[in-house]
Motif scaffolding. Structure first.
Motif, PDB file in Angstrom:
ATOM      1  N   PRO A 199     -10.082  10.898  -5.579  1.00 11.79           N
ATOM      2  CA  PRO A 199     -11.508  11.053  -5.310  1.00 11.79           C
ATOM      3  C   PRO A 199     -12.259   9.722  -5.326  1.00 11.79           C
ATOM      4  N   ARG A 200     -13.291   9.642  -4.523  1.00 11.41           N
ATOM      5  CA  ARG A 200     -14.199   8.487  -4.512  1.00 11.41           C
ATOM      6  C   ARG A 200     -15.253   8.728  -5.593  1.00 11.41           C
ATOM      7  N   ALA A 201     -14.805   8.672  -6.832  1.00 16.45           N
ATOM      8  CA  ALA A 201     -15.661   9.044  -7.964  1.00 16.45           C
ATOM      9  C   ALA A 201     -16.481   7.857  -8.441  1.00 16.45           C
ATOM     10  N   ILE A 202     -17.704   8.144  -8.865  1.00 21.74           N
ATOM     11  CA  ILE A 202     -18.579   7.112  -9.419  1.00 21.74           C
ATOM     12  C   ILE A 202     -19.096   7.577 -10.785  1.00 21.74           C
ATOM     13  N   PRO A 203     -19.411   6.630 -11.688  1.00 20.71           N
ATOM     14  CA  PRO A 203     -19.804   6.976 -13.065  1.00 20.71           C
ATOM     15  C   PRO A 203     -21.305   7.199 -13.209  1.00 20.71           C
ATOM     16  N   THR A 204     -21.810   8.215 -12.529  1.00 22.30           N
ATOM     17  CA  THR A 204     -23.258   8.451 -12.492  1.00 22.30           C
ATOM     18  C   THR A 204     -23.854   8.626 -13.883  1.00 22.30           C
ATOM     19  N   VAL A 205     -23.221   9.424 -14.727  1.00 19.39           N
ATOM     20  CA  VAL A 205     -23.779   9.724 -16.053  1.00 19.39           C
ATOM     21  C   VAL A 205     -23.791   8.468 -16.927  1.00 19.39           C
ATOM     22  N   LEU A 206     -22.691   7.737 -16.948  1.00 15.27           N
ATOM     23  CA  LEU A 206     -22.624   6.524 -17.763  1.00 15.27           C
ATOM     24  C   LEU A 206     -23.685   5.511 -17.333  1.00 15.27           C
ATOM     25  N   ARG A 256       0.841  -1.201   0.000  1.00 17.63           N
ATOM     26  CA  ARG A 256       0.000   0.000   0.000  1.00 17.63           C
ATOM     27  C   ARG A 256       0.869   1.241   0.000  1.00 17.63           C
ATOM     28  N   LEU A 257       0.283   2.337  -0.439  1.00 13.62           N
ATOM     29  CA  LEU A 257       0.995   3.608  -0.535  1.00 13.62           C
ATOM     30  C   LEU A 257       0.449   4.556   0.521  1.00 13.62           C
ATOM     31  N   GLY A 258       1.326   5.047   1.360  1.00  9.74           N
ATOM     32  CA  GLY A 258       0.890   5.893   2.458  1.00  9.74           C
ATOM     33  C   GLY A 258       0.056   5.084   3.441  1.00  9.74           C
ATOM     34  N   ASN A 259      -1.000   5.706   3.993  1.00 10.14           N
ATOM     35  CA  ASN A 259      -1.845   4.976   4.941  1.00 10.14           C
ATOM     36  C   ASN A 259      -2.842   4.056   4.254  1.00 10.14           C
ATOM     37  N   GLY A 260      -2.945   4.161   2.918  1.00 13.90           N
ATOM     38  CA  GLY A 260      -3.822   3.282   2.161  1.00 13.90           C
ATOM     39  C   GLY A 260      -5.280   3.650   2.212  1.00 13.90           C
ATOM     40  N   ARG A 261      -5.645   4.703   2.939  1.00 14.18           N
ATOM     41  CA  ARG A 261      -7.060   5.068   3.063  1.00 14.18           C
ATOM     42  C   ARG A 261      -7.548   5.946   1.924  1.00 14.18           C
ATOM     43  N   GLN A 262      -6.609   6.492   1.153  1.00 13.86           N
ATOM     44  CA  GLN A 262      -7.017   7.331   0.021  1.00 13.86           C
ATOM     45  C   GLN A 262      -7.605   6.459  -1.090  1.00 13.86           C
ATOM     46  N   TYR A 263      -8.510   7.040  -1.859  1.00 15.09           N
ATOM     47  CA  TYR A 263      -9.135   6.276  -2.947  1.00 15.09           C
ATOM     48  C   TYR A 263      -8.222   6.259  -4.174  1.00 15.09           C
ATOM     49  N   THR A 264      -8.258   5.144  -4.874  1.00 15.04           N
ATOM     50  CA  THR A 264      -7.500   4.967  -6.109  1.00 15.04           C
ATOM     51  C   THR A 264      -8.496   4.747  -7.245  1.00 15.04           C
ATOM     52  N   PRO A 265      -8.898   5.810  -7.941  1.00 15.02           N
ATOM     53  CA  PRO A 265      -9.865   5.650  -9.030  1.00 15.02           C
ATOM     54  C   PRO A 265      -9.282   4.778 -10.141  1.00 15.02           C
ATOM     55  N   TRP A 266     -10.096   3.917 -10.733  1.00 16.11           N
ATOM     56  CA  TRP A 266      -9.602   2.954 -11.719  1.00 16.11           C
ATOM     57  C   TRP A 266     -10.691   2.704 -12.759  1.00 16.11           C
ATOM     58  N   ILE A 267     -10.262   2.207 -13.913  1.00 20.30           N
ATOM     59  CA  ILE A 267     -11.175   1.700 -14.932  1.00 20.30           C
ATOM     60  C   ILE A 267     -10.372   0.748 -15.813  1.00 20.30           C
ATOM     61  N   SER A 268     -10.996  -0.329 -16.273  1.00 18.07           N
ATOM     62  CA  SER A 268     -10.293  -1.236 -17.176  1.00 18.07           C
ATOM     63  C   SER A 268     -10.168  -0.594 -18.550  1.00 18.07           C
ATOM     64  N   LEU A 269      -9.159  -1.000 -19.310  1.00 17.84           N
ATOM     65  CA  LEU A 269      -8.996  -0.467 -20.655  1.00 17.84           C
ATOM     66  C   LEU A 269     -10.224  -0.778 -21.510  1.00 17.84           C
ATOM     67  N   ASP A 270     -10.774  -1.978 -21.360  1.00 15.37           N
ATOM     68  CA  ASP A 270     -11.967  -2.336 -22.130  1.00 15.37           C
ATOM     69  C   ASP A 270     -13.116  -1.376 -21.851  1.00 15.37           C
ATOM     70  N   ASP A 271     -13.292  -0.991 -20.592  1.00 12.85           N
ATOM     71  CA  ASP A 271     -14.390  -0.084 -20.254  1.00 12.85           C
ATOM     72  C   ASP A 271     -14.069   1.362 -20.614  1.00 12.85           C
ATOM     73  N   SER A 289     -15.252   8.596 -16.202  1.00  9.41           N
ATOM     74  CA  SER A 289     -14.866   7.313 -16.795  1.00  9.41           C
ATOM     75  C   SER A 289     -14.085   6.543 -15.747  1.00  9.41           C
ATOM     76  N   VAL A 290     -14.843   5.967 -14.811  1.00 10.45           N
ATOM     77  CA  VAL A 290     -14.274   5.248 -13.672  1.00 10.45           C
ATOM     78  C   VAL A 290     -15.066   3.970 -13.459  1.00 10.45           C
ATOM     79  N   GLY A 291     -14.437   2.984 -12.816  1.00  7.76           N
ATOM     80  CA  GLY A 291     -15.158   1.782 -12.444  1.00  7.76           C
ATOM     81  C   GLY A 291     -16.238   2.104 -11.432  1.00  7.76           C
ATOM     82  N   PRO A 292     -17.330   1.329 -11.420  1.00 15.62           N
ATOM     83  CA  PRO A 292     -18.482   1.657 -10.580  1.00 15.62           C
ATOM     84  C   PRO A 292     -18.327   1.280  -9.106  1.00 15.62           C
TER      85      PRO A 292
END
Length: 300
Positions: free
Chosen positions: A268-275, A185-200, A220-223
């Motif tokens: 950020p704890r981002a979510i793909p609301t629009v998609l 883990r990086l730092g305290n690990g509590r921070q969010y790591t936004p991600w998305i697969s290449l396919d998505d 454009s983030v994983g849900p």
């Protein structure tokens, strides 16, 4: 469709070109070297030099231009390069798109537009932009599209997370370490790591190209958002290795510099609301599924 792509040689651009051609769309690539194929047009954003023939008859433009955010230490000159490699090409393209009457522009941006102080708060596309270099960069990058949207072009701002791909990108750097059992883990690990697969990531672009109801920013983030600690555990499972290491925040700052604080130790704890509201179905809806697709391993 006839789709013009700027930034077609990168990780996302290469996959997008392949996907469009697979679906029998016509692809035109804007390149900064001498043209080597019939589908290439030379352009020079720094000189605002773009052959108007490149956009003639185009149904859409996808702009993916930009130097790598984490490719080098953030010196003053490299931070300027990060801005110049994004804002200048976007400004040139937006003006040309407006003049040519291209119906659609998909323009890259970043999920770090929301800044590093969002904590556990869920971040949607309606959330305000934050502060810091990355947030300001993304805000100004998006603002450079205004000539196109003002002319009536449906403009989609693709606020992408870290793209997880089998070859290249962040996983290309991390996979050897995790395979040796040196992940952690990086730092305290509590921070969010936004991600998305290449396919998505590619799926979201294709979805936005053909869905007239989508305009403005899209995350454009994983849900299923994960913290860095959760990401680390999932990566270890994917490669069947323990990931016990802890990289202290001070060490990351010393090694990487300013990018560590804005791009790694905060997210950020981002979510793909629009998609999701528009009906997009994720191929890899969890971090386990995305990592399994990218590196193999457990699908959890």
């Amino acid at each position: 469709m006839k789709v013009v792509i700027a930034g077609s040689s990168g990780l996302i651009g290469t996959a997008l070109v392949a996907a469009l051609r697979r679906d029998e769309h016509q692809v035109v690539r804007l390149v900064r070297r001498p043209a080597a194929a019939a589908d290439e047009y030379v352009w020079d954003p720094a000189r605002a030099d773009l052959d108007e023939q490149a956009l003639r008859g185009a149904d859409a433009v996808v702009n993916l231009c930009g130097a790598g955010i984490g490719s080098r230490r953030w010196t003053g000159s490299y931070k300027q390069e990060l801005r110049d490699s994004r804002i200048t090409p976007t400004d040139v393209l937006a003006g040309a798109i407006a003049a040519a009457g291209v119906p659609v522009l998909i323009n890259a941006s970043g999920v770090h537009i929301y800044g590093g102080d969002t904590g556990d708060r869920v971040v949607e596309e309606s959330s305000p932009a934050g502060t810091g270099f990355l947030a300001t960069l993304c805000r100004d990058w998006e603002a450079a599209t205004l000539p196109a949207s003002a002319a009536g072009t449906r403009t989609v701002l693709l606020r992408s997370a870290v793209v997880l791909a089998r070859n290249g990108g962040m996983l290309g750097m991390l996979k050897p370490l995790y395979q040796l059992g040196l992940g952690g883990r990086l730092g305290n690990g509590r921070q969010y790591t936004p991600w998305i697969s290449l396919d998505d990531e590619i799926g979201a672009i294709l979805f936005a190209l053909t869905n007239d109801a989508i305009s403005g920013p899209i995350n454009s983030v994983g849900p299923a958002p994960v913290t860095n600690a959760e990401f680390n555990r999932a990566f270890g499972r994917a490669v069947h290795r323990p990931a016990p290491m802890i990289v202290p925040s001070f060490a990351l700052r010393a090694l990487i510099g300013e990018f560590a604080q804005e791009g790694i130790l905060h997210g950020p704890r981002a979510i793909p609301t629009v998609l999701e509201a528009a009906g997009y179905q994720f191929q890899h809806p969890t971090i386990g599924a995305a990592l399994a697709a990218a590196v193999g391993g457990n699908h959890r």
